[in-house]
Design an enzyme around this catalytic site. Structure first.
Site, PDB file in Angstrom:
ATOM      1  N   ASP A   3      71.711  38.251 -12.866  1.00 61.29           N
ATOM      2  CA  ASP A   3      70.558  37.405 -13.101  1.00 61.29           C
ATOM      3  C   ASP A   3      70.557  36.338 -11.992  1.00 61.29           C
ATOM      4  O   ASP A   3      71.458  36.279 -11.153  1.00 61.29           O
ATOM      5  CB  ASP A   3      70.602  36.816 -14.520  1.00 61.29           C
TER       6      ASP A   3
HETATM    7  C1  BGC Z   1      65.773  35.327 -15.871  1.00 64.72           C
HETATM    8  C2  BGC Z   1      65.582  36.815 -15.860  1.00 64.72           C
HETATM    9  C3  BGC Z   1      64.631  37.210 -14.766  1.00 64.72           C
HETATM   10  C4  BGC Z   1      65.119  36.673 -13.439  1.00 64.72           C
HETATM   11  C5  BGC Z   1      64.240  37.042 -12.269  1.00 64.72           C
HETATM   12  C6  BGC Z   1      66.070  34.773 -14.490  1.00 64.72           C
HETATM   13  O1  BGC Z   1      66.110  33.399 -14.458  1.00 64.72           O
HETATM   14  O2  BGC Z   1      66.799  34.998 -16.770  1.00 64.72           O
HETATM   15  O3  BGC Z   1      65.111  37.261 -17.117  1.00 64.72           O
HETATM   16  O4  BGC Z   1      64.499  38.597 -14.717  1.00 64.72           O
HETATM   17  O5  BGC Z   1      65.187  35.270 -13.529  1.00 64.72           O
HETATM   18  O6  BGC Z   1      63.045  36.371 -12.280  1.00 64.72           O
END
Ligand code: BGC
Length: 769
Positions: A311
């Site tokens: 993430d």
């Molecule tokens: C979130 C994810 C997301 C990623 C990309 C993160 O901060 O937790 O769910 O896919 O960002 O945008």
């Protein structure tokens, strides 16, 4: 044609297909191995790196880009050329772009990657297309996943995912960070609404439906209307102690496997191509550094062959936030050795890329680990067809944002919206009733959609969604403008944090209520996700509560419409309302669907996908242990605080009535390995056609390793019944439905009695081993 011939043709076709698939697999395998042989360590590391679009956008820094967006040639050359970066994500400036712009930007990235790098490996672009093509102007926005959980209709979820895949490819994007398979267990959690609900079985069924829609039943993602999914967030993301985003969880092995794992397991079996890791911490260990979860469980035990992506910034978080690594470099070593294949860096790629190259040179990360990661990444790129067709052009997608797509979104909203209370059948209202529409959610496209809509927190929705109907506009269309008065009463503060509110024409709202026949009170939440959505008080806000109480004092009937991402507590005024409709975050056509339900054009059929708490200290889910219901036990006196939610998982009324009868089991004595066939008759005994979700629960009456759950959802099916019509609904329970995970995390099947429940009917069977 004779049957035999048909069979021969079918088999020949099947074998042909399998042979082709195998041949393609083998072909890719050879090409992938050949490519890996040619790659330097630096090139391998580049494939494992993902940056956000602003990094290569023209601008003053890496965090924002000038408008209109253009790529910065120098930055592109450095990131994609010198550092060989293989993946880009996200939009720029946190704002949706036209599909033409997406084509231009991603094509430029692909042109550079393919024509101006030594090996010509295409880039893989990823975006969070979680309820439609989030960052593409004009895309069809669907109800968010929590509403899909309420619709309980896998066919609609699949259709929505297929449309989203189509519109994502129309934006030249082949990879989506969806679906969420976390359980909506905690009403405090800021991302509860991104989940299908609190139940593992519900999340499994809808998760698989979504994957089949996004990737296709055969997972042939070279099909230019399909995308690669990313399951998220592996594993146990919502189970924090504090209820706040990215804070510690403590999850014992039995709970991990019993509740959190099944939806991921089902999704992996359904062929999902990629997976994203939980940004949090389980049992003291950040998941991004947990070898047992990422390699032993995910890659070895579950046999996941796809790509594992971090993430946002979660490798640097191991050092900067969680302090399990004293330096960034040590954090990289921990994560890559734990089993991470691609790092969503997203800004400081030099640190990741240089650091990982050094670690390989120092022997701290084996080159074979890099090869495994790159193999997984290249496999997804090959299977997406990016080597042959690096771009998909919006001109080939005439159905983008079409009426057909909009209708699918409307249908899902119409099946999701849940009627929770309807005293003396006040709903549906007659068209032409004098109504006052009031509350901060009454006239907002932003709140209908929630976050991840044209922008991360959803704050840019007004710029992009003016052409769709808010609740107010949809009510005006149904009921006539002349019969519909609007006063806001309480408003969300412009530009403030999601929880900042102010009174706006508060007294006027109370005055106008006196002239109305019915008050349509639209309360809930402003939009949020992740850290910005953390919450300190689960009660609905003070101003909204005051508004509800003051309006009720007028004596006019209050129909409460909830438009919220999580169940904010309403027990301070719930008794003052005549009807309650839960709209969740129903998307751009949610206002229309809601108005159709309020005025009776649509018969509601949604069912709560979570437990709606009555008090802040009573947020236990429907999946709980017998000790939560001690009023049944002797000698325990605190009845008040016993399990007694405001609304239960599965609650949801209709404008017609259904009667359940003739619950039958194929046998009352089951031997090890046998299935139980269950049937029930459902009749529509009311005055109009309606849809009903038939839900089958079971209880394992005694379990020796851990105390059993009071009951568990095992099957469900949504059916449509005409007035007076009956249907027999059949389900099959298998041994898995009778087993549970014990304290060592081992699956246990024990002899004993089980209860089967459908609606108010119950029956028992005995399992002998
Ligand atoms: C979130 C994810 C997301 C990623 C990309 C993160 O901060 O937790 O769910 O896919 O960002 O945008």
């Amino acid at each position: 044609m004779k049957l035999k011939n048909i069979t021969t043709v079918v088999f020949a076709g099947l074998f042909g297909f399998l042979a082709l698939a195998q041949e393609n697999g083998a072909k890719y395998e050879q090409e992938i191995e050949a490519l890996i042989k040619k790659m330097t360590v630096k090139e391998k590391v580049g494939q494992m790196a993902q940056i956000t679009l602003d990094v290569i956008g023209k601008g003053n820094d890496r965090y924002t880009s000038f408008e209109p967006l253009q790529l910065d040639e120098k930055e592109v050359k450095k990131a994609l050329g010198d550092y060989h970066i293989g993946s880009v994500l996200n939009t720029a400036n946190n704002r949706a772009l036209p599909k033409e712009k997406w084509y231009e930007i991603i094509k430029e990235i692909q042109d550079f990657s393919i024509n101006k790098t030594r090996l010509g490996i295409p880039n893989i672009y990823g975006v969070d297309e979680i309820h439609g093509a989030t960052y593409t102007a004009g895309a069809t926005m669907f109800p968010q996943q929590i509403a899909q959980g309420a619709a309980r209709n896998p066919a609609l979820t699949k259709q929505g995912a297929a449309i989203t895949a189509y519109e994502t490819r129309a934006s030249n994007i082949p990879w989506s960070f969806s679906p969420v398979l976390d359980l909506a267990l905690d009403p405090r959690f800021s991302r509860m609404w991104e989940s299908f609900g609190e139940d593992p079985y519900l999340c499994s069924v809808l998760g698989v439906a979504a994957i089949n829609g996004y990737e296709g039943d055969d997972n042939n993602i070279s099909n230019p209307t399909k995308v690669a999914v990313s399951l998220k967030h592996f594993l146990g993301y919502h189970a924090t102690i504090s209820g706040k985003d990215r804070t510690p969880s403590y999850i014992p092995e039995d709970a991990l496997r019993e509740y959190h794992l099944p939806a991921f397991e089902a999704a992996i079996a359904a062929g999902a191509h990629t997976i994203m890791i939980n940004s949090g911490i389980i049992n003291g260990v950040p998941v991004h550094a947990n070898y047992e979860l990422l390699t032993t469980l995910l890659k070895e035990e579950l046999g996941f062959k796809g790509l594992v992506v971090t993430d946002w910034a979660d490798i640097e978080n191991l050092h900067r936030r969680d302090r399990v690594a004293a330096t960034d470099k040590e954090a990289i070593m921990l994560a890559i050795n734990a089993g991470i294949d691609m790092s969503m860096i997203p800004y400081n790629y030099e640190v990741f890329c240089d650091g990982l190259v050094e670690l390989v040179n120092e022997g701290k990360v084996k080159e074979s680990r890099l090869d495994d990661a790159v193999r997984r990444i290249l496999k997804v790129k090959y299977e997406l067809g990016l080597f042959e067709t690096p771009n998909t052009n919006y001109k080939d997608y005439p159905e983008f944002g079409s009426k057909t797509h909009e209708k699918a979104s409307y249908e899902m909203a119409a099946e999701a919206i849940t009627l929770l209370k309807n005293d003396s059948g006040i709903l549906p209202l007659k068209k032409g009733t004098k109504v006052l529409v009031v509350g901060p959610n009454a006239n907002s496209m932003r709140t209908l959609n929630g976050a991840w809509t044209y922008s991360w927190q959803g704050e840019k929705t007004p710029e992009f969604a003016a052409q769709y109907n808010t609740i107010l506009e949809a009510v005006q269309n149904e009921n006539g403008k002349e019969n519909t008065t609007f006063v806001e009463g309480v408003a969300y503060k412009d530009g403030g944090s999601y929880y900042e509110e102010e009174k706006k024409d508060f007294d006027k709202a109370i005055e106008e209520a006196k002239n109305a026949e019915v008050i349509l009170l639209c309360l809930g939440e402003n939009t949020y996700t992740e850290k910005p959505g953390d919450l300190n008080d689960l009660y609905l806000s003070d101003y909204q509560t005051e508004l509800a109480l003051e309006l009720a004092k007028t004596g006019k009937p209050v129909v409460l419409i909830l438009n919220e991402g999580r169940p904010r507590i309403i027990s301070k005024f719930e008794r003052e309302t005549k009807a309650i409709v839960q709209a969740y975050l129903p998307g751009n056509f949610g206002g229309d669907a809601l108005a159709d339900i309020i005025f009776g054009d649509v018969n509601p059929s949604g069912k709560l996908p979570y437990t709606y708490p009555r008090y802040p200290n009573a947020t236990i889910s429907y999946i709980h242990k017998p000790s939560e219901e001690q009023k049944k036990a002797e000698g325990v006196y605190n009845y008040e605080a016993d399990y007694n939610p405001q609304f239960r998982f599965g609650d949801g009324l209709s404008y017609t009535t259904f009667e359940f009868s003739a619950l039958k089991l194929s046998s009352k004595n089951i031997k090890k390995g046998e299935n139980v066939e269950v049937s029930v008759v459902v009749k529509n005994t009311g005055k109009r056609e309606g849809k009903e979700v038939v839900e089958l629960y079971t209880s394992d009456l005694y379990a020796s390793s851990v105390t059993p759950d009071v009951k568990r959802l095992r099957r469900f099916q949504k059916i449509t019944l005409k007035r007076g019509e009956s249907k027999t609904v059949k389900f099959t329970l298998n041994p898995k439905d009778m087993s549970y995970f014990g304290r060592e995390g081992n699956e246990i099947l024990e002899a004993g009695e089980f209860e089967v429940m459908i609606d108010n009917l119950t029956s028992k069977f005995k399992l002998t081993l």
